[in-house]
Design a protein around this motif. Sequence first.
Motif, PDB file in Angstrom:
ATOM      1  N   HIS A  16      -4.837 -24.099  17.249  1.00  0.00           N
ATOM      2  CA  HIS A  16      -4.321 -22.503  17.812  1.00  0.00           C
ATOM      3  C   HIS A  16      -4.970 -21.608  16.861  1.00  0.00           C
ATOM      4  O   HIS A  16      -4.669 -20.602  16.889  1.00  0.00           O
ATOM      5  N   HIS A  17      -5.917 -21.962  15.874  1.00  0.00           N
ATOM      6  CA  HIS A  17      -6.601 -20.958  14.949  1.00  0.00           C
ATOM      7  C   HIS A  17      -7.806 -20.612  15.653  1.00  0.00           C
ATOM      8  O   HIS A  17      -8.662 -19.609  14.856  1.00  0.00           O
ATOM      9  N   ALA A  18      -8.178 -21.109  16.838  1.00  0.00           N
ATOM     10  CA  ALA A  18      -9.585 -20.734  17.373  1.00  0.00           C
ATOM     11  C   ALA A  18      -9.424 -19.416  18.008  1.00  0.00           C
ATOM     12  O   ALA A  18      -8.566 -19.287  19.079  1.00  0.00           O
ATOM     13  N   PHE A  19     -10.217 -18.612  17.949  1.00  0.00           N
ATOM     14  CA  PHE A  19     -10.394 -17.190  18.659  1.00  0.00           C
ATOM     15  C   PHE A  19     -11.168 -17.280  19.688  1.00  0.00           C
ATOM     16  O   PHE A  19     -12.127 -18.360  19.838  1.00  0.00           O
ATOM     17  N   ALA A  20     -11.476 -16.419  20.601  1.00  0.00           N
ATOM     18  CA  ALA A  20     -12.481 -16.291  21.696  1.00  0.00           C
ATOM     19  C   ALA A  20     -13.879 -16.496  21.165  1.00  0.00           C
ATOM     20  O   ALA A  20     -14.675 -17.034  21.745  1.00  0.00           O
ATOM     21  N   ASP A  21     -14.242 -15.953  19.877  1.00  0.00           N
ATOM     22  CA  ASP A  21     -15.550 -15.516  19.435  1.00  0.00           C
ATOM     23  C   ASP A  21     -15.882 -16.446  18.009  1.00  0.00           C
ATOM     24  O   ASP A  21     -17.002 -16.435  17.584  1.00  0.00           O
ATOM     25  N   HIS A  22     -15.014 -17.027  17.561  1.00  0.00           N
ATOM     26  CA  HIS A  22     -14.973 -17.802  16.321  1.00  0.00           C
ATOM     27  C   HIS A  22     -13.741 -18.847  15.979  1.00  0.00           C
ATOM     28  O   HIS A  22     -12.681 -18.740  16.904  1.00  0.00           O
ATOM     29  N   GLY A  23     -14.201 -19.840  15.231  1.00  0.00           N
ATOM     30  CA  GLY A  23     -12.971 -20.767  14.809  1.00  0.00           C
ATOM     31  C   GLY A  23     -12.524 -20.477  13.478  1.00  0.00           C
ATOM     32  O   GLY A  23     -13.269 -19.718  12.574  1.00  0.00           O
ATOM     33  N   GLU A  24     -11.381 -20.784  13.212  1.00  0.00           N
ATOM     34  CA  GLU A  24     -10.735 -20.830  11.913  1.00  0.00           C
ATOM     35  C   GLU A  24      -9.906 -22.143  11.384  1.00  0.00           C
ATOM     36  O   GLU A  24      -9.578 -22.855  12.533  1.00  0.00           O
ATOM     37  N   GLY A  25      -9.678 -22.512  10.206  1.00  0.00           N
ATOM     38  CA  GLY A  25      -8.557 -23.382  10.007  1.00  0.00           C
ATOM     39  C   GLY A  25      -8.619 -24.683  10.679  1.00  0.00           C
ATOM     40  O   GLY A  25      -7.794 -25.251  11.317  1.00  0.00           O
ATOM     41  N   PHE A  26      -9.824 -25.308  10.540  1.00  0.00           N
ATOM     42  CA  PHE A  26     -10.057 -26.702  11.219  1.00  0.00           C
ATOM     43  C   PHE A  26     -10.143 -26.670  12.816  1.00  0.00           C
ATOM     44  O   PHE A  26     -10.098 -27.742  13.465  1.00  0.00           O
ATOM     45  N   CYS A  27     -10.064 -25.452  13.393  1.00  0.00           N
ATOM     46  CA  CYS A  27     -10.077 -25.238  14.647  1.00  0.00           C
ATOM     47  C   CYS A  27     -11.261 -24.549  15.383  1.00  0.00           C
ATOM     48  O   CYS A  27     -11.837 -23.499  14.866  1.00  0.00           O
ATOM     49  N   LEU A  28     -12.115 -25.285  16.417  1.00  0.00           N
ATOM     50  CA  LEU A  28     -13.299 -24.584  16.949  1.00  0.00           C
ATOM     51  C   LEU A  28     -13.113 -24.095  18.304  1.00  0.00           C
ATOM     52  O   LEU A  28     -13.627 -22.905  18.654  1.00  0.00           O
ATOM     53  N   LEU A  29     -12.372 -24.797  19.087  1.00  0.00           N
ATOM     54  CA  LEU A  29     -11.891 -24.272  20.458  1.00  0.00           C
ATOM     55  C   LEU A  29     -10.400 -24.247  20.478  1.00  0.00           C
ATOM     56  O   LEU A  29      -9.929 -25.171  19.899  1.00  0.00           O
ATOM     57  N   ASN A  30      -9.908 -23.526  21.189  1.00  0.00           N
ATOM     58  CA  ASN A  30      -8.230 -23.158  21.550  1.00  0.00           C
ATOM     59  C   ASN A  30      -7.893 -24.158  22.692  1.00  0.00           C
ATOM     60  O   ASN A  30      -8.031 -23.605  23.818  1.00  0.00           O
ATOM     61  N   ASP A  31      -7.407 -25.474  22.692  1.00  0.00           N
ATOM     62  CA  ASP A  31      -7.313 -26.206  23.674  1.00  0.00           C
ATOM     63  C   ASP A  31      -6.152 -25.500  24.529  1.00  0.00           C
ATOM     64  O   ASP A  31      -6.044 -25.753  25.609  1.00  0.00           O
ATOM     65  N   PHE A  32      -5.101 -25.016  23.946  1.00  0.00           N
ATOM     66  CA  PHE A  32      -3.806 -24.584  24.596  1.00  0.00           C
ATOM     67  C   PHE A  32      -4.110 -23.420  25.640  1.00  0.00           C
ATOM     68  O   PHE A  32      -3.846 -23.288  26.677  1.00  0.00           O
ATOM     69  N   ALA A  33      -5.137 -22.542  25.100  1.00  0.00           N
ATOM     70  CA  ALA A  33      -5.664 -21.397  25.810  1.00  0.00           C
ATOM     71  C   ALA A  33      -6.607 -21.759  26.806  1.00  0.00           C
ATOM     72  O   ALA A  33      -6.493 -21.304  27.787  1.00  0.00           O
ATOM     73  N   VAL A  34      -7.343 -22.752  26.518  1.00  0.00           N
ATOM     74  CA  VAL A  34      -8.344 -23.282  27.551  1.00  0.00           C
ATOM     75  C   VAL A  34      -7.600 -24.076  28.573  1.00  0.00           C
ATOM     76  O   VAL A  34      -7.857 -23.593  29.851  1.00  0.00           O
ATOM     77  N   ALA A  35      -6.448 -24.629  28.365  1.00  0.00           N
ATOM     78  CA  ALA A  35      -5.924 -25.345  29.215  1.00  0.00           C
ATOM     79  C   ALA A  35      -5.059 -24.403  30.227  1.00  0.00           C
ATOM     80  O   ALA A  35      -4.781 -24.339  31.432  1.00  0.00           O
ATOM     81  N   SER A  36      -4.398 -23.245  29.496  1.00  0.00           N
ATOM     82  CA  SER A  36      -3.600 -22.335  30.320  1.00  0.00           C
ATOM     83  C   SER A  36      -4.612 -21.467  31.188  1.00  0.00           C
ATOM     84  O   SER A  36      -4.125 -21.470  32.406  1.00  0.00           O
ATOM     85  N   ASN A  37      -5.792 -21.359  30.700  1.00  0.00           N
ATOM     86  CA  ASN A  37      -6.603 -20.459  31.536  1.00  0.00           C
ATOM     87  C   ASN A  37      -6.993 -21.319  32.651  1.00  0.00           C
ATOM     88  O   ASN A  37      -7.287 -20.552  33.900  1.00  0.00           O
ATOM     89  N   TYR A  38      -7.372 -22.539  32.695  1.00  0.00           N
ATOM     90  CA  TYR A  38      -7.626 -23.358  33.575  1.00  0.00           C
ATOM     91  C   TYR A  38      -6.604 -23.317  34.676  1.00  0.00           C
ATOM     92  O   TYR A  38      -6.816 -23.354  35.663  1.00  0.00           O
TER      93      TYR A  38
END
Length: 299
Positions: A118-140
């Motif tokens: 949940h710390h991954a943003f559209a254009d960068h990662g933070e806090g051990f997170c590269l891609l935001n899986d809940f956001a990716v799944a929600s948008n899918y």
Amino acid sequence: MLVAYDPIYAHPLPEGHRFPMAKYELIPAQLLREGVITDKQVHIPAPSDEATILLTHTPEYWYKLQHQTLSDKEQRRIGLPQSPALTLREIVICQGTIDCALYALDHGVGLNVAGGTHHAFADHGEGFCLLNDFAVASNYLLQRKLVKQVLIIDLDVHQGNGTAALFAGRPAVYTFSMHGAHNYPFHKETSDWDVPLPDGMHDNDYLSTLQDCLPVLINKVKPDLVFYLSGVDILQTDRYGKLQVTPQGCKERDELVFQAMKRHDIPCAVAMGGGYSTHIRDIVNAHCNTFRVAGEIFG
């Protein structure tokens, strides 16, 4: 109950970074040993495809992850050294959460052994997170019109800052974060509903706060599906959590969420989120409780 897991979770990182990852191997092993799940319930996701990733993340950032061109500063912000294995792990996590959501729509609940990035943003990662899986799944799900309204219940001790930023001004995804007020990230984004918690909060206050919030969320949002981030860094044993929730309190938290979803017939997709207790057995047992409780309530 579907359990998404892939063996690449176990050791994708250099030696010094492996301890936080060990739980992803130990959780399914423990659940299988106890008989909480069977081999038939373990699902190995394929990597998510580029089109799906780009529903959430920018092409420029995705290019950097693919071609290992993150700067030193970007890697420090993430907290992990870039590697092809780490990128692969993240896109498998995203697909695992998508698969859990699809399963939950038909069967009630699906749980990803990893996820909650949940710390991954559209254009960068933070806090051990590269891609935001809940956001990716929600948008899918939204893009395919499989759901109209999503609710994200984030109970990790850290605010879901990336998730909040990604869905700001997008009412189809309602973001709820109940987190430590004085914990990472120190600059908080604005979720649809943030509940900051004081340091040292114990079971009774934590559970009563959540119990007050859940019916309000369900009645207000009326979600077609809930994504639940069940981080166990709320534990009193966590090195960074600053709360005083016991393992029993953490289990009762999961019971409150799952009972509410079951009572209102709302599908629920779950990701594990954080957990940094000194002894890995405390982390694994608390995460396994999430699966145990889901199995008891959803069958």
